[in-house]
Motif scaffolding. Structure first.
Motif, short mmCIF file in Angstrom:
data_model
loop_
_atom_site.label_atom_id
_atom_site.label_comp_id
_atom_site.label_asym_id
_atom_site.label_seq_id
_atom_site.Cartn_x
_atom_site.Cartn_y
_atom_site.Cartn_z
N GLY A 1 40.17 -15.90 86.28
CA GLY A 1 38.97 -15.99 87.11
C GLY A 1 38.36 -14.68 87.52
N LEU A 2 38.95 -13.54 87.13
CA LEU A 2 38.46 -12.25 87.60
C LEU A 2 38.02 -11.38 86.43
CD1 LEU A 2 37.96 -10.48 90.09
CD2 LEU A 2 40.26 -9.52 89.77
N TYR A 3 36.78 -10.90 86.50
CA TYR A 3 36.18 -10.04 85.47
C TYR A 3 35.65 -8.78 86.15
CZ TYR A 3 36.24 -14.32 82.66
OH TYR A 3 36.63 -15.45 81.98
N ALA A 4 35.40 -7.75 85.35
CA ALA A 4 34.83 -6.51 85.91
C ALA A 4 33.96 -5.84 84.86
CB ALA A 4 35.93 -5.56 86.36
N VAL A 5 32.82 -5.29 85.31
CA VAL A 5 31.89 -4.58 84.43
C VAL A 5 31.35 -3.36 85.15
CG1 VAL A 5 31.21 -6.69 83.22
CG2 VAL A 5 29.84 -5.89 85.16
N GLU B 1 39.59 -6.96 76.19
CA GLU B 1 38.38 -6.88 75.37
C GLU B 1 37.35 -7.93 75.74
OE1 GLU B 1 41.17 -9.74 73.59
OE2 GLU B 1 41.37 -7.69 74.34
N ARG B 2 37.69 -8.85 76.65
CA ARG B 2 36.72 -9.82 77.16
C ARG B 2 36.31 -9.49 78.59
NH1 ARG B 2 39.56 -15.46 75.93
NH2 ARG B 2 37.86 -16.18 77.27
N LEU B 3 36.65 -8.31 79.05
CA LEU B 3 36.35 -7.80 80.39
C LEU B 3 37.07 -8.58 81.48
CD1 LEU B 3 34.58 -5.34 80.07
CD2 LEU B 3 33.75 -7.06 78.47
N ARG B 4 38.19 -9.22 81.15
CA ARG B 4 39.02 -9.90 82.13
C ARG B 4 39.97 -8.88 82.75
NH1 ARG B 4 41.42 -14.74 78.51
NH2 ARG B 4 42.05 -12.87 77.33
N VAL B 5 40.10 -8.88 84.05
CA VAL B 5 40.94 -7.91 84.74
C VAL B 5 42.41 -8.23 84.47
CG1 VAL B 5 41.55 -6.93 86.98
CG2 VAL B 5 39.17 -7.53 86.49
N ARG B 6 43.19 -7.16 84.24
CA ARG B 6 44.60 -7.33 83.88
C ARG B 6 45.53 -6.73 84.92
NH1 ARG B 6 44.53 -5.57 77.52
NH2 ARG B 6 44.05 -3.52 78.45
N ARG B 7 46.75 -7.26 84.92
CA ARG B 7 47.82 -6.73 85.76
C ARG B 7 48.55 -5.61 85.02
NH1 ARG B 7 48.59 -10.43 89.85
NH2 ARG B 7 47.72 -12.51 89.46
N GLU B 8 49.50 -4.98 85.72
CA GLU B 8 50.28 -3.90 85.12
C GLU B 8 51.00 -4.35 83.86
OE1 GLU B 8 50.59 -0.78 85.73
OE2 GLU B 8 49.75 -0.45 87.74
N ASP B 9 51.45 -5.60 83.83
CA ASP B 9 52.19 -6.10 82.67
C ASP B 9 51.27 -6.60 81.56
OD1 ASP B 9 51.24 -8.48 83.70
OD2 ASP B 9 53.21 -9.33 84.16
N GLY B 10 49.95 -6.44 81.74
CA GLY B 10 49.01 -6.84 80.71
C GLY B 10 48.50 -8.26 80.83
N ARG B 11 49.06 -9.03 81.74
CA ARG B 11 48.60 -10.41 81.91
C ARG B 11 47.25 -10.42 82.61
NH1 ARG B 11 51.37 -13.51 85.42
NH2 ARG B 11 52.29 -11.66 86.42
N VAL B 12 46.39 -11.33 82.18
CA VAL B 12 45.07 -11.48 82.77
C VAL B 12 45.16 -12.14 84.13
CG1 VAL B 12 42.92 -12.79 82.52
CG2 VAL B 12 43.83 -11.52 80.58
N VAL C 1 34.69 -14.82 89.20
CA VAL C 1 34.17 -13.72 90.02
C VAL C 1 34.08 -12.48 89.14
CG1 VAL C 1 34.62 -12.18 91.97
CG2 VAL C 1 35.13 -14.63 92.17
N VAL C 2 32.91 -11.84 89.16
CA VAL C 2 32.69 -10.62 88.38
C VAL C 2 32.52 -9.46 89.35
CG1 VAL C 2 31.27 -9.47 86.65
CG2 VAL C 2 31.52 -11.97 86.58
N LEU C 3 33.40 -8.49 89.28
CA LEU C 3 33.28 -7.29 90.11
C LEU C 3 32.38 -6.29 89.39
CD1 LEU C 3 36.99 -6.84 91.26
CD2 LEU C 3 35.08 -7.80 92.57
N ALA C 4 31.29 -5.90 90.05
CA ALA C 4 30.33 -4.94 89.50
C ALA C 4 29.93 -3.98 90.61
CB ALA C 4 29.12 -5.66 88.93
N THR C 5 30.93 -3.47 91.30
CA THR C 5 30.72 -2.73 92.55
C THR C 5 30.57 -1.22 92.35
OG1 THR C 5 33.12 -2.72 92.78
CG2 THR C 5 31.92 -4.42 93.98
#
Length: 467
Positions: A426-430, A412-423, A188-192
Protein backbone atom coordinates in the motif's frame (compact mmCIF):
# COMPACT_ATOMS: atom_id res chain seq x y z
CA UNK A 1 -16.63 9.30 -3.77
CA UNK A 2 -13.89 7.72 -1.58
CA UNK A 3 -10.42 8.26 -3.01
CA UNK A 4 -8.69 5.26 -4.53
CA UNK A 5 -5.34 6.71 -3.54
CA UNK A 6 -3.88 9.40 -1.30
CA UNK A 7 -0.97 11.46 -2.58
CA UNK A 8 1.03 13.24 0.11
CA UNK A 9 2.68 16.31 -1.39
CA UNK A 10 1.59 18.56 -4.26
CA UNK A 11 4.95 19.12 -5.91
CA UNK A 12 5.89 17.96 -9.43
CA UNK A 13 5.83 14.25 -8.60
CA UNK A 14 2.61 14.36 -6.60
CA UNK A 15 0.76 16.52 -9.11
CA UNK A 16 1.89 14.36 -12.03
CA UNK A 17 0.73 11.28 -10.14
CA UNK A 18 -2.69 12.73 -9.37
CA UNK A 19 -3.23 14.03 -12.91
CA UNK A 20 -2.16 10.75 -14.53
CA UNK A 21 -4.40 8.76 -12.20
CA UNK A 22 -7.36 11.00 -13.00
CA UNK A 23 -6.62 10.78 -16.73
CA UNK A 24 -6.84 7.01 -16.32
CA UNK A 25 -10.16 7.26 -14.48
CA UNK A 26 -8.95 7.09 -10.89
CA UNK A 27 -9.93 9.26 -7.93
CA UNK A 28 -7.26 10.95 -5.84
CA UNK A 29 -6.98 12.91 -2.60
CA UNK A 30 -3.89 15.16 -2.52
CA UNK A 31 -2.75 16.47 0.85
CA UNK A 32 -0.28 19.37 0.90
CA UNK A 33 1.10 20.96 4.07
CA UNK A 34 1.83 24.33 2.40
CA UNK A 35 -0.93 26.80 1.66
CA UNK A 36 -0.51 26.33 -2.09
CA UNK A 37 0.54 23.64 -4.53
CA UNK A 38 3.94 23.48 -6.20
CA UNK A 39 6.43 22.05 -3.74
CA UNK A 40 9.91 23.01 -4.89
CA UNK A 41 8.80 24.36 -8.27
CA UNK A 42 8.64 28.05 -7.24
CA UNK A 43 12.32 27.77 -6.24
CA UNK A 44 13.51 25.62 -9.13
CA UNK A 45 15.38 26.52 -12.30
CA UNK A 46 12.98 24.12 -14.00
CA UNK A 47 15.46 22.12 -16.08
CA UNK A 48 13.94 19.11 -17.85
CA UNK A 49 15.56 16.57 -20.15
CA UNK A 50 14.65 13.66 -22.37
CA UNK A 51 16.17 11.71 -25.19
CA UNK A 52 14.20 11.93 -28.44
CA UNK A 53 11.32 14.44 -28.22
CA UNK A 54 9.75 16.96 -30.57
CA UNK A 55 11.77 20.05 -29.59
CA UNK A 56 14.95 18.18 -30.45
CA UNK A 57 13.61 16.96 -33.77
CA UNK A 58 12.53 20.50 -34.69
CA UNK A 59 16.16 21.60 -34.33
CA UNK A 60 17.58 18.60 -36.14
CA UNK A 61 19.04 17.05 -32.98
CA UNK A 62 19.29 13.27 -33.19
CA UNK A 63 18.76 11.61 -29.83
CA UNK A 64 17.02 8.69 -28.18
CA UNK A 65 16.52 7.06 -24.80
CA UNK A 66 19.55 4.79 -25.20
CA UNK A 67 21.87 7.73 -25.88
CA UNK A 68 20.44 9.52 -22.83
CA UNK A 69 21.09 6.41 -20.74
CA UNK A 70 24.70 6.20 -21.94
CA UNK A 71 25.26 9.85 -20.98
CA UNK A 72 23.72 9.40 -17.53
CA UNK A 73 25.75 6.24 -16.93
CA UNK A 74 28.96 8.03 -18.01
CA UNK A 75 28.37 11.11 -15.85
CA UNK A 76 27.26 9.12 -12.79
CA UNK A 77 30.02 6.53 -13.26
CA UNK A 78 27.32 3.88 -13.06
CA UNK A 79 26.47 4.76 -9.45
CA UNK A 80 22.72 5.19 -10.01
CA UNK A 81 20.19 2.39 -10.12
CA UNK A 82 19.94 1.03 -13.63
CA UNK A 83 16.38 -0.29 -13.18
CA UNK A 84 14.97 3.03 -11.98
CA UNK A 85 17.03 5.17 -14.33
CA UNK A 86 15.94 3.23 -17.40
CA UNK A 87 12.33 3.24 -16.18
CA UNK A 88 12.42 7.01 -15.89
CA UNK A 89 14.28 7.67 -19.14
CA UNK A 90 11.76 5.63 -21.11
CA UNK A 91 8.94 7.82 -19.78
CA UNK A 92 10.69 11.20 -19.99
CA UNK A 93 10.01 11.95 -23.67
CA UNK A 94 6.30 11.44 -22.96
CA UNK A 95 6.56 13.82 -19.98
CA UNK A 96 7.97 16.54 -22.22
CA UNK A 97 5.31 16.03 -24.91
CA UNK A 98 2.61 16.05 -22.22
CA UNK A 99 3.77 19.42 -20.96
CA UNK A 100 4.37 20.88 -24.42
CA UNK A 101 0.91 19.82 -25.58
CA UNK A 102 -0.55 21.62 -22.55
CA UNK A 103 1.20 24.88 -23.42
CA UNK A 104 4.60 24.63 -21.75
CA UNK A 105 6.81 27.28 -23.34
CA UNK A 106 10.53 26.63 -23.53
CA UNK A 107 13.38 29.03 -24.10
CA UNK A 108 13.95 29.16 -27.88
CA UNK A 109 17.67 28.58 -27.24
CA UNK A 110 16.84 25.11 -25.90
CA UNK A 111 17.30 22.13 -26.06
CA UNK A 112 20.87 22.92 -25.09
CA UNK A 113 23.88 21.52 -23.28
CA UNK A 114 24.03 22.88 -19.72
CA UNK A 115 27.52 23.66 -18.42
CA UNK A 116 26.53 24.11 -14.78
CA UNK A 117 26.68 20.33 -14.43
CA UNK A 118 28.82 17.74 -16.17
CA UNK A 119 27.82 18.08 -19.79
CA UNK A 120 25.74 15.72 -21.87
CA UNK A 121 27.14 14.94 -25.30
CA UNK A 122 23.81 15.86 -26.91
CA UNK A 123 21.63 18.97 -26.37
CA UNK A 124 18.59 17.61 -24.54
CA UNK A 125 17.90 20.02 -21.66
CA UNK A 126 15.02 22.49 -21.88
CA UNK A 127 13.78 25.19 -19.54
CA UNK A 128 11.48 28.18 -19.68
CA UNK A 129 12.68 31.61 -20.74
CA UNK A 130 11.98 33.05 -17.30
CA UNK A 131 14.40 32.54 -14.39
CA UNK A 132 13.63 30.50 -12.39
CA UNK A 133 11.72 28.27 -14.81
CA UNK A 134 9.93 26.12 -12.23
CA UNK A 135 6.87 28.41 -12.07
CA UNK A 136 6.19 27.79 -15.77
CA UNK A 137 6.07 24.04 -15.13
CA UNK A 138 3.73 24.67 -12.20
CA UNK A 139 1.49 26.81 -14.40
CA UNK A 140 1.17 24.01 -16.94
CA UNK A 141 0.57 21.36 -14.29
CA UNK A 142 -2.22 23.63 -13.02
CA UNK A 143 -3.75 23.66 -16.50
CA UNK A 144 -3.61 19.86 -16.62
CA UNK A 145 -5.02 19.55 -13.10
CA UNK A 146 -7.94 21.94 -13.43
CA UNK A 147 -10.44 19.71 -15.32
CA UNK A 148 -9.92 16.91 -12.81
CA UNK A 149 -10.57 19.27 -9.92
CA UNK A 150 -13.74 20.40 -11.67
CA UNK A 151 -14.90 16.82 -12.24
CA UNK A 152 -14.15 15.77 -8.67
CA UNK A 153 -11.65 13.12 -9.72
CA UNK A 154 -8.95 14.99 -7.81
CA UNK A 155 -9.36 16.78 -4.51
CA UNK A 156 -6.49 18.93 -3.24
CA UNK A 157 -6.37 20.02 0.40
CA UNK A 158 -3.67 22.59 1.03
CA UNK A 159 -2.64 23.54 4.55
CA UNK A 160 -3.04 19.89 5.53
CA UNK A 161 0.15 18.37 6.88
CA UNK A 162 0.47 14.63 7.31
CA UNK A 163 1.87 13.43 10.63
CA UNK A 164 2.07 9.71 9.98
CA UNK A 165 0.92 6.63 8.14
CA UNK A 166 -1.96 4.43 9.23
CA UNK A 167 -1.10 0.75 9.20
CA UNK A 168 -2.89 -2.55 9.62
CA UNK A 169 -0.45 -5.34 10.13
CA UNK A 170 2.39 -4.64 7.68
CA UNK A 171 0.20 -2.72 5.22
CA UNK A 172 -0.27 1.03 4.92
CA UNK A 173 -3.98 1.86 4.75
CA UNK A 174 -4.06 5.65 5.04
CA UNK A 175 -2.65 8.70 6.77
CA UNK A 176 -3.27 10.81 9.83
CA UNK A 177 -2.91 14.59 9.54
CA UNK A 178 -1.16 16.92 11.93
CA UNK A 179 -4.66 17.92 13.07
CA UNK A 180 -5.50 14.31 13.96
CA UNK A 181 -7.84 13.62 11.03
CA UNK A 182 -7.62 10.19 9.42
CA UNK A 183 -7.94 9.47 5.69
CA UNK A 184 -7.98 5.92 4.38
CA UNK A 185 -7.33 4.55 0.89
CA UNK A 186 -5.96 1.34 -0.65
CA UNK A 187 -2.76 3.13 -1.68
CA UNK A 188 -0.67 6.01 -0.31
CA UNK A 189 1.92 7.74 -2.49
CA UNK A 190 4.61 9.76 -0.71
CA UNK A 191 5.69 12.72 -2.87
CA UNK A 192 6.95 15.00 -0.13
CA UNK A 193 10.31 15.99 -1.64
CA UNK A 194 13.71 15.89 -0.03
CA UNK A 195 15.21 17.09 3.25
CA UNK A 196 17.43 19.95 2.12
CA UNK A 197 15.82 22.24 4.71
CA UNK A 198 16.14 19.83 7.66
CA UNK A 199 19.61 20.31 9.21
CA UNK A 200 19.48 17.42 11.68
CA UNK A 201 18.17 14.88 9.18
CA UNK A 202 20.61 16.18 6.57
CA UNK A 203 23.54 15.75 8.96
CA UNK A 204 22.40 12.20 9.75
CA UNK A 205 21.82 10.98 6.19
CA UNK A 206 24.22 13.07 4.08
CA UNK A 207 26.93 13.79 6.66
CA UNK A 208 27.90 17.17 5.18
CA UNK A 209 27.60 20.86 6.07
CA UNK A 210 24.26 22.28 4.96
CA UNK A 211 23.98 25.45 2.92
CA UNK A 212 20.89 25.06 0.83
CA UNK A 213 18.79 26.33 -2.01
CA UNK A 214 16.04 23.82 -1.24
CA UNK A 215 12.45 24.86 -0.65
CA UNK A 216 11.60 25.63 3.01
CA UNK A 217 9.03 22.81 2.84
CA UNK A 218 11.79 20.26 2.11
CA UNK A 219 11.90 18.99 5.67
CA UNK A 220 12.02 15.23 5.06
CA UNK A 221 8.46 14.44 6.15
CA UNK A 222 8.10 11.48 3.81
CA UNK A 223 11.47 10.01 4.76
CA UNK A 224 10.57 10.26 8.43
CA UNK A 225 7.13 8.71 7.96
CA UNK A 226 8.50 5.97 5.75
CA UNK A 227 11.18 5.02 8.25
CA UNK A 228 8.60 4.91 11.03
CA UNK A 229 6.70 2.38 8.90
CA UNK A 230 9.82 0.27 8.47
CA UNK A 231 11.18 1.58 5.16
CA UNK A 232 14.82 1.21 4.20
CA UNK A 233 16.97 4.09 3.01
CA UNK A 234 18.83 4.06 -0.31
CA UNK A 235 21.48 6.42 -1.68
CA UNK A 236 23.56 6.76 1.47
CA UNK A 237 27.12 7.96 0.91
CA UNK A 238 26.38 9.49 -2.51
CA UNK A 239 26.04 13.15 -1.56
CA UNK A 240 27.87 15.69 -3.70
CA UNK A 241 27.48 19.47 -3.38
CA UNK A 242 26.78 21.98 -6.11
CA UNK A 243 29.93 23.96 -6.73
CA UNK A 244 29.82 27.09 -4.67
CA UNK A 245 27.46 29.82 -3.59
CA UNK A 246 27.63 32.92 -1.40
CA UNK A 247 27.02 32.25 2.29
CA UNK A 248 23.45 32.91 3.44
CA UNK A 249 22.61 35.91 5.60
CA UNK A 250 20.40 36.60 8.59
CA UNK A 251 20.31 33.07 9.99
CA UNK A 252 18.59 31.70 6.89
CA UNK A 253 19.76 28.33 5.53
CA UNK A 254 19.08 29.37 1.93
CA UNK A 255 21.67 30.89 -0.37
CA UNK A 256 20.92 33.76 -2.70
CA UNK A 257 20.76 31.64 -5.84
CA UNK A 258 19.97 34.62 -8.08
CA UNK A 259 23.31 36.23 -7.20
CA UNK A 260 25.67 33.29 -7.36
CA UNK A 261 29.34 33.31 -8.32
CA UNK A 262 29.97 32.43 -11.95
CA UNK A 263 32.28 29.42 -11.57
CA UNK A 264 31.73 27.56 -14.83
CA UNK A 265 34.97 27.86 -16.78
CA UNK A 266 33.53 27.32 -20.29
CA UNK A 267 31.15 30.24 -19.65
CA UNK A 268 33.63 32.52 -17.84
CA UNK A 269 37.35 31.70 -18.05
CA UNK A 270 38.63 32.47 -14.54
CA UNK A 271 40.93 35.32 -13.65
CA UNK A 272 40.81 34.42 -9.95
CA UNK A 273 42.31 31.63 -7.89
CA UNK A 274 40.41 29.38 -5.48
CA UNK A 275 41.94 28.99 -2.02
CA UNK A 276 40.89 27.15 1.14
CA UNK A 277 40.99 28.69 4.59
CA UNK A 278 44.72 27.94 4.74
CA UNK A 279 45.28 30.04 1.63
CA UNK A 280 46.13 27.02 -0.51
CA UNK A 281 44.94 26.47 -4.06
CA UNK A 282 43.40 23.03 -4.54
CA UNK A 283 42.22 22.69 -8.15
CA UNK A 284 42.78 24.04 -11.66
CA UNK A 285 40.28 26.88 -11.71
CA UNK A 286 39.86 26.60 -15.48
CA UNK A 287 39.05 22.88 -15.42
CA UNK A 288 36.00 22.58 -17.72
CA UNK A 289 34.56 19.72 -15.67
CA UNK A 290 32.33 21.09 -12.93
CA UNK A 291 31.91 17.49 -11.78
CA UNK A 292 35.65 17.23 -11.14
CA UNK A 293 35.60 20.48 -9.15
CA UNK A 294 32.61 19.32 -7.08
CA UNK A 295 34.38 16.08 -6.20
CA UNK A 296 37.56 17.93 -5.23
CA UNK A 297 35.46 20.30 -3.11
CA UNK A 298 34.31 17.43 -0.88
CA UNK A 299 37.91 17.06 0.31
CA UNK A 300 38.32 20.71 1.33
CA UNK A 301 38.00 21.80 4.96
CA UNK A 302 34.26 22.51 5.54
CA UNK A 303 33.86 22.44 1.74
CA UNK A 304 34.41 26.21 1.83
CA UNK A 305 36.67 28.19 -0.48
CA UNK A 306 37.37 31.76 -1.55
CA UNK A 307 37.71 33.32 -5.01
CA UNK A 308 40.68 35.71 -4.71
CA UNK A 309 41.38 38.29 -7.42
CA UNK A 310 42.51 41.84 -7.99
CA UNK A 311 41.15 45.06 -9.50
CA UNK A 312 42.27 44.20 -13.01
CA UNK A 313 40.40 40.89 -12.86
CA UNK A 314 37.27 42.65 -11.62
CA UNK A 315 37.54 45.09 -14.53
CA UNK A 316 38.45 42.74 -17.35
CA UNK A 317 36.86 39.40 -16.49
CA UNK A 318 33.27 38.70 -17.35
CA UNK A 319 31.06 39.41 -14.28
CA UNK A 320 32.19 37.34 -11.31
CA UNK A 321 28.71 37.07 -9.82
CA UNK A 322 25.44 36.60 -11.71
CA UNK A 323 23.40 39.79 -11.62
CA UNK A 324 26.18 42.06 -10.33
CA UNK A 325 28.20 44.49 -12.39
CA UNK A 326 31.80 45.02 -11.27
CA UNK A 327 30.69 48.26 -9.62
CA UNK A 328 27.89 46.48 -7.75
CA UNK A 329 30.27 43.78 -6.54
CA UNK A 330 32.68 46.40 -5.28
CA UNK A 331 29.86 48.22 -3.47
CA UNK A 332 28.84 45.05 -1.64
CA UNK A 333 32.27 44.49 -0.13
CA UNK A 334 31.94 44.79 3.63
CA UNK A 335 28.17 45.20 3.33
CA UNK A 336 27.26 41.69 2.23
CA UNK A 337 28.47 38.63 4.15
CA UNK A 338 31.31 36.83 2.39
CA UNK A 339 32.33 39.65 0.02
CA UNK A 340 35.58 41.41 0.98
CA UNK A 341 37.98 44.06 -0.32
CA UNK A 342 41.30 45.33 1.04
CA UNK A 343 44.32 47.31 -0.12
CA UNK A 344 46.72 44.45 0.62
CA UNK A 345 46.56 40.66 0.81
CA UNK A 346 47.23 40.48 4.57
CA UNK A 347 44.28 42.74 5.34
CA UNK A 348 42.11 40.81 2.88
CA UNK A 349 42.99 37.53 4.57
CA UNK A 350 42.11 38.94 7.99
CA UNK A 351 38.69 40.11 6.75
CA UNK A 352 37.90 36.82 5.01
CA UNK A 353 39.20 34.41 7.66
CA UNK A 354 42.03 33.03 5.53
CA UNK A 355 45.58 32.36 6.74
CA UNK A 356 47.56 35.52 5.81
CA UNK A 357 50.81 33.60 5.38
CA UNK A 358 49.13 30.89 3.32
CA UNK A 359 47.36 33.40 1.07
CA UNK A 360 50.54 35.39 0.45
CA UNK A 361 52.38 32.20 -0.47
CA UNK A 362 49.52 30.95 -2.67
CA UNK A 363 49.24 34.21 -4.62
CA UNK A 364 53.02 34.46 -5.03
CA UNK A 365 53.21 30.92 -6.38
CA UNK A 366 50.33 31.57 -8.78
CA UNK A 367 51.94 34.80 -10.01
CA UNK A 368 55.16 32.89 -10.75
CA UNK A 369 53.12 30.39 -12.77
CA UNK A 370 51.61 33.26 -14.77
CA UNK A 371 55.09 34.66 -15.44
CA UNK A 372 56.32 31.23 -16.53
CA UNK A 373 53.22 30.55 -18.60
CA UNK A 374 52.90 27.17 -16.89
CA UNK A 375 51.04 25.97 -13.77
CA UNK A 376 53.05 23.03 -12.47
CA UNK A 377 50.82 22.62 -9.42
CA UNK A 378 47.44 21.95 -11.07
CA UNK A 379 47.89 22.26 -14.82
CA UNK A 380 45.83 25.40 -15.25
CA UNK A 381 46.27 26.79 -18.77
CA UNK A 382 44.22 30.02 -18.62
CA UNK A 383 46.71 32.37 -16.95
CA UNK A 384 45.60 35.85 -18.06
CA UNK A 385 47.36 38.04 -15.48
CA UNK A 386 49.05 38.01 -12.08
CA UNK A 387 47.15 39.06 -8.97
CA UNK A 388 48.99 42.32 -8.21
CA UNK A 389 46.71 45.34 -8.64
CA UNK A 390 45.13 46.70 -5.45
CA UNK A 391 42.53 46.66 -4.11
CA UNK A 392 42.22 42.90 -3.73
CA UNK A 393 38.99 40.92 -3.41
CA UNK A 394 37.80 37.66 -1.84
CA UNK A 395 34.40 36.03 -2.30
CA UNK A 396 33.49 33.24 0.11
CA UNK A 397 31.84 30.15 -1.38
CA UNK A 398 29.98 27.38 0.40
CA UNK A 399 28.86 23.98 -0.91
CA UNK A 400 25.22 24.31 -1.98
CA UNK A 401 22.62 21.60 -1.56
CA UNK A 402 20.25 21.63 -4.52
CA UNK A 403 18.96 18.11 -3.99
CA UNK A 404 19.28 15.38 -1.39
CA UNK A 405 20.67 12.05 -2.53
CA UNK A 406 19.41 9.61 0.11
CA UNK A 407 15.75 8.61 0.36
CA UNK A 408 13.22 5.82 0.70
CA UNK A 409 14.15 2.57 -1.01
CA UNK A 410 11.68 1.49 -3.70
CA UNK A 411 11.43 -1.36 -6.17
CA UNK A 412 11.02 -1.06 -9.94
CA UNK A 413 7.29 -0.38 -9.43
CA UNK A 414 8.02 2.47 -6.97
CA UNK A 415 6.75 0.39 -4.03
CA UNK A 416 8.52 1.25 -0.78
CA UNK A 417 10.70 -1.56 0.59
CA UNK A 418 11.95 -2.67 3.97
CA UNK A 419 15.58 -3.42 4.86
CA UNK A 420 15.06 -7.08 3.91
CA UNK A 421 13.72 -6.09 0.49
CA UNK A 422 10.09 -6.90 1.23
CA UNK A 423 7.53 -4.43 -0.08
CA UNK A 424 5.42 -2.44 2.37
CA UNK A 425 1.91 -3.13 0.99
CA UNK A 426 0.00 0.00 0.00
CA UNK A 427 2.95 2.40 0.14
CA UNK A 428 4.59 4.04 -2.89
CA UNK A 429 7.05 6.92 -3.28
CA UNK A 430 8.01 9.24 -6.16
CA UNK A 431 10.26 12.26 -6.58
CA UNK A 432 13.07 13.40 -4.32
CA UNK A 433 11.70 11.44 -1.36
CA UNK A 434 13.29 8.33 -2.93
CA UNK A 435 16.65 10.15 -3.09
CA UNK A 436 18.18 11.74 -6.14
CA UNK A 437 20.93 9.11 -6.15
CA UNK A 438 18.37 6.65 -7.49
CA UNK A 439 18.75 8.10 -10.99
CA UNK A 440 21.72 10.50 -10.64
CA UNK A 441 24.02 8.30 -8.62
CA UNK A 442 26.86 10.28 -7.09
CA UNK A 443 26.54 13.09 -9.65
CA UNK A 444 24.31 15.76 -11.16
CA UNK A 445 22.77 14.81 -14.50
CA UNK A 446 21.00 17.70 -16.21
CA UNK A 447 17.22 17.59 -15.99
CA UNK A 448 17.28 14.40 -13.92
CA UNK A 449 15.46 15.69 -10.86
CA UNK A 450 12.17 17.25 -11.96
CA UNK A 451 11.73 15.06 -15.02
CA UNK A 452 12.07 11.73 -13.17
CA UNK A 453 9.76 13.03 -10.43
CA UNK A 454 7.01 13.59 -13.00
CA UNK A 455 7.88 10.42 -14.92
CA UNK A 456 7.58 8.25 -11.81
CA UNK A 457 4.47 10.13 -10.72
CA UNK A 458 2.77 9.39 -14.04
CA UNK A 459 3.82 5.73 -13.94
CA UNK A 460 2.46 5.20 -10.42
CA UNK A 461 -0.70 7.21 -11.10
CA UNK A 462 -1.57 5.15 -14.15
CA UNK A 463 -0.74 1.89 -12.41
CA UNK A 464 -2.84 2.57 -9.32
CA UNK A 465 -5.76 3.72 -11.47
CA UNK A 466 -5.62 0.40 -13.30
CA UNK A 467 -4.44 1.79 -16.64
Amino acid sequence: MPAEMIVVGAGPGGLACAIAAAEAGGSVLVLEKADRIGGALPYSGGHLSAGGFSAQRERGIEDDVEAHWEDVRRISRGTGRQDLTRLSLAEQPAVLEWLLDAGYTIDPATPRIVHGHEQYRTPRTVHASETPGGPEILRVLGVLLEPHLASGKVEVRCGTGVAGLLTEGEAVVGVVTTGGQEFRAPSVVLATGGFGYAPELFAELEGAPLTTSAAPTSTGDGVIMGREAGAAIQGLGKYIPTFGGLPPEGGDLRVDWLHRPQLTAPERPPWEIYVDRHGRRWVAEDDPSIDHKERKLTGIDRMTFWMVFDSRALRESRPMVHGWTPEELDARCGARRGVHKADDLASLAALAGISPEGLAEGVERYNKAVAAGRDDDFGRTHLPAPIVEAPFYAIENHPVTLITFAGLDVDERLRVRREDGRVIPGLYAVGEVIGSAAVNGNAFCSGMCLTPAMAFGRIVGRSLAGA
